[in-house]
Design a protein around this motif. Structure first.
Motif, short mmCIF file in Angstrom:
data_model
loop_
_atom_site.label_atom_id
_atom_site.label_comp_id
_atom_site.label_asym_id
_atom_site.label_seq_id
_atom_site.Cartn_x
_atom_site.Cartn_y
_atom_site.Cartn_z
N SER A 114 34.24 51.54 50.07
CA SER A 114 33.86 50.83 48.51
C SER A 114 34.92 50.13 47.87
N ALA A 115 35.92 51.08 47.65
CA ALA A 115 37.06 50.40 46.92
C ALA A 115 37.66 49.00 47.57
N GLY A 116 37.78 49.17 48.87
CA GLY A 116 38.28 47.99 49.61
C GLY A 116 37.07 46.80 49.34
N ALA A 117 35.98 47.21 49.52
CA ALA A 117 35.16 45.98 49.30
C ALA A 117 35.00 45.28 47.68
N ILE A 118 35.13 46.35 46.74
CA ILE A 118 35.22 46.01 45.42
C ILE A 118 36.50 45.21 45.38
N GLY A 119 37.69 45.75 45.76
CA GLY A 119 38.76 45.01 45.52
C GLY A 119 39.08 43.58 45.99
N GLY A 120 38.14 43.51 47.31
CA GLY A 120 38.09 42.21 47.99
C GLY A 120 37.44 41.06 47.26
N PHE A 121 36.12 41.44 46.67
CA PHE A 121 35.25 40.67 45.83
C PHE A 121 36.00 40.55 44.62
N TRP A 122 36.74 41.46 43.92
CA TRP A 122 37.35 41.18 42.73
C TRP A 122 38.65 40.10 42.93
N LEU A 123 39.27 40.12 43.76
CA LEU A 123 40.24 39.15 44.09
C LEU A 123 39.77 37.77 44.28
N SER A 124 38.62 37.57 44.97
CA SER A 124 38.07 36.45 45.46
C SER A 124 37.63 35.79 44.09
#
Length: 175
Positions: free
Chosen positions: A68-78
């Protein structure tokens, strides 16, 4: 024989949880980044990694939260890249005018729910967070949809393997 191989993999995963957790984070982070999302097999990767947590609730929870943290971070960066570099991003060759327009239309139709839904629809997973930044979705609304969708998406992908393999302990095929 298959159960023996799976049991060996599960034992390795439980002995080296940092390796599995790191892999899960990297997989979901890259799958949620607009730039590389289309080239990463994140969905199938999570489905395949889920069984490694069978028999260990703590490993499953660790994998789920890390994914979940990885998915959150990837979306946020985008989202951030779209907001910060809006005019430059619009000129990228891979982010075609057609993709931008479909993402914009999806955002206009569904509002912030598009961010949540976009996580589950592969082509939109690659464009919606970026388009959200470009077209002005506020950080607060974006993060609410981002976090909630990441928790649901990763659970849906990790749980079946963990549950199925966990149930296999109760079934012992004739040898």
């Amino acid at each position: 024989m298959v159960f023996n191989i799976l049991n060996q993999l599960i034992n390795v995963a439980q002995q080296y949880p940092a390796l599995i957790v790191g892999l899960v984070f990297l997989l979901t982070f890259t799958k949620s980044c607009a730039i590389v999302s289309l080239a990463v097999p994140g969905t199938s990767g999570l489905l395949l990694l889920g069984p490694l947590s069978a028999g260990s609730h703590s490993l499953f929870i660790l994998m789920w939260l890390t994914a979940s943290a990885g998915a959150i971070g990837g979306f946020w960066l985008s989202w951030w890249l779209g907001k910060r570099y809006r005019h430059s991003v619009e000129k990228l060759r891979w982010f075609t005018p057609d993709m931008r327009e479909k993402s914009r239309t999806f955002l206009l139709r569904w509002g912030v729910y598009a961010v949540f839904l976009g996580r589950f629809i592969s082509p939109f997973r690659a464009t919606i967070p970026l388009a959200s930044g470009i077209f002005g979705v506020t950080q607060h609304k974006f993060q609410l949809a981002n976090i909630s969708s990441a928790l649901v998406w990763t659970f849906i992908l990790l749980a079946p393997g963990a549950i199925t393999l966990g149930l296999s302990e109760f079934y012992s095929p004739a040898q």
